[in-house]
Scaffold this motif. Sequence first.
Motif, PDB file in Angstrom:
ATOM      1  N   ILE A   2      -4.213   2.779   4.940  1.00  7.59           N
ATOM      2  CA  ILE A   2      -2.823   2.045   5.335  1.00  7.59           C
ATOM      3  C   ILE A   2      -2.913   2.091   6.875  1.00  7.59           C
ATOM      4  O   ILE A   2      -2.655   0.858   7.261  1.00  7.59           O
ATOM      5  CB  ILE A   2      -1.756   2.766   4.947  1.00  7.59           C
ATOM      6  N   LEU A   3      -3.209   3.004   7.568  1.00 13.16           N
ATOM      7  CA  LEU A   3      -3.264   3.039   9.088  1.00 13.16           C
ATOM      8  C   LEU A   3      -4.111   1.901   9.479  1.00 13.16           C
ATOM      9  O   LEU A   3      -4.104   1.117  10.561  1.00 13.16           O
ATOM     10  CB  LEU A   3      -3.687   4.432   9.677  1.00 13.16           C
ATOM     11  N   ASP A   5       1.383   4.066  -3.197  1.00 15.21           N
ATOM     12  CA  ASP A   5       0.714   5.436  -2.983  1.00 15.21           C
ATOM     13  C   ASP A   5      -0.662   5.345  -2.358  1.00 15.21           C
ATOM     14  O   ASP A   5      -1.536   6.415  -2.785  1.00 15.21           O
ATOM     15  CB  ASP A   5       1.005   6.447  -3.985  1.00 15.21           C
ATOM     16  N   VAL A   6      -1.125   4.669  -1.730  1.00 17.41           N
ATOM     17  CA  VAL A   6      -2.679   4.285  -1.014  1.00 17.41           C
ATOM     18  C   VAL A   6      -2.654   5.580  -0.080  1.00 17.41           C
ATOM     19  O   VAL A   6      -1.693   5.993   0.516  1.00 17.41           O
ATOM     20  CB  VAL A   6      -2.888   2.840  -0.716  1.00 17.41           C
ATOM     21  N   TYR A   7      -3.991   5.935   0.265  1.00 15.46           N
ATOM     22  CA  TYR A   7      -4.272   6.827   1.187  1.00 15.46           C
ATOM     23  C   TYR A   7      -3.646   6.460   2.667  1.00 15.46           C
ATOM     24  O   TYR A   7      -4.280   5.506   2.963  1.00 15.46           O
ATOM     25  CB  TYR A   7      -5.638   7.241   0.982  1.00 15.46           C
ATOM     26  N   CYS A   8      -3.318   7.293   3.267  1.00 15.25           N
ATOM     27  CA  CYS A   8      -2.645   7.221   4.454  1.00 15.25           C
ATOM     28  C   CYS A   8      -3.602   6.442   5.434  1.00 15.25           C
ATOM     29  O   CYS A   8      -3.358   5.769   6.276  1.00 15.25           O
ATOM     30  CB  CYS A   8      -2.229   8.545   5.186  1.00 15.25           C
ATOM     31  N   ILE A   9      -4.805   7.144   5.663  1.00 11.80           N
ATOM     32  CA  ILE A   9      -5.659   6.445   6.551  1.00 11.80           C
ATOM     33  C   ILE A   9      -6.042   4.949   6.237  1.00 11.80           C
ATOM     34  O   ILE A   9      -6.169   4.171   7.407  1.00 11.80           O
ATOM     35  CB  ILE A   9      -6.987   7.223   6.545  1.00 11.80           C
ATOM     36  N   MET A  40       0.773  -1.192  -0.053  1.00  8.85           N
ATOM     37  CA  MET A  40      -0.005  -0.017   0.027  1.00  8.85           C
ATOM     38  C   MET A  40       0.930   1.223   0.015  1.00  8.85           C
ATOM     39  O   MET A  40       0.537   2.192  -0.634  1.00  8.85           O
ATOM     40  CB  MET A  40      -1.046   0.141   1.273  1.00  8.85           C
ATOM     41  N   VAL A  41       1.847   1.310   0.797  1.00  7.78           N
ATOM     42  CA  VAL A  41       2.954   2.520   0.783  1.00  7.78           C
ATOM     43  C   VAL A  41       3.432   2.519  -0.603  1.00  7.78           C
ATOM     44  O   VAL A  41       3.460   3.728  -1.204  1.00  7.78           O
ATOM     45  CB  VAL A  41       3.917   2.344   1.881  1.00  7.78           C
TER      46      VAL A  41
END
Lengths: 102, 102, 102, 102
Positions: B47-48, B41-45, B37-38
């Motif tokens: 990934i969290l 470039d997947v959306y930060c949230i 995901m990193v």
Amino acid sequence: MTAETTVAPPHGYAADKDALLKRLRRAEGQVRGVARMVDEDVYCIDILTQVSAATKALETVALQLIEDHLAHCVAEAAAQGGPVADAKIAEASAAIARLVRS
Amino acid sequence: MTAETTVAPPHGYAADKDALLKRLRRAEGQVRGVARMVDEDVYCIDILTQVSAATKALETVALQLIEDHLAHCVAEAAAQGGPVADAKIAEASAAIARLVRS
Amino acid sequence: MTAETTVAPPHGYAADKDALLKRLRRAEGQVRGVARMVDEDVYCIDILTQVSAATKALETVALQLIEDHLAHCVAEAAAQGGPVADAKIAEASAAIARLVRS
Amino acid sequence: MTAETTVAPPHGYAADKDALLKRLRRAEGQVRGVARMVDEDVYCIDILTQVSAATKALETVALQLIEDHLAHCVAEAAAQGGPVADAKIAEASAAIARLVRS
């Protein structure tokens, strides 16, 4: 995740991408190490030490992602203000709560 | 980890070994998923959310290992009593503290 | 909590009772301090630092209680063996899980 | 904390002040309850359940403070941009890290 990613505005963690990937590769190796220890009947306590190390590595990744997210996505939304800013802050707060409770 | 492991008394988690290995393989896949995901470039949230899932999976493994350790290694040492029992309990308590604080 | 407590076998934490009570009184003072900070409009981040201190103090109390519980209640049950020992270990494991997840 | 607090710009949690104070008073009562349980030799596991409840209450306070802080102090600094915004975000991230690790 689309062909346009190279022209899309980068996410907050863009500048830390290499460091994050390196850290995640190490965390993945640590989890694989835990599995190997279980498979080889290593003493429980030694396995737990390795599980704690992997958990801490993931926690560091999460904290970096949150800092980058606040510094970019949230800061930009806040600069615009309005309902988009409110939504971004509510979303970030929910992600922080999930992390604190996990 | 030695040639004698097959004849050595099994560790506390012996009966749960398959379930633990399955869970660890899934956790490893989750960590690899975070890296992907990193990288994409997947959306930060998003990934969290995946990082929290991997952390929770490791936590479940750790809690299973502790329960098995108490039920076998610690219980057997306690049945014998004396300094060996004390040492086992101190060691288990330290592992629990590391887990709570990680 | 009954009239017999003075003659009942003491709980695991009996020897640490004074230290635990002292620590809990300090934690209570820290929580009251957080409320006073909120009431006096102190800066959010400074309040959060104090909340973390109170949380850590409670965590230390919990870890001490668990260690004492393992060293006494669980160890005695384990020495007897059988279903009582199993029940004590399952109960302790559930308490550890609640603590790790809180 | 000064005589000017009524005219100073309110902190992020101003609108939630009553709810926070009510929650903190309950948390303080829970910690006092834990001390009473220790003093009265209540069974260890029952005390641990109460410690977990107090810890969760403090965690909820902390998460509310962080959300309010992001929605006000950080959002306002972000709207201004520059080094002040960067400092606010770094400060908030450090507070989140302390919370996650406590």
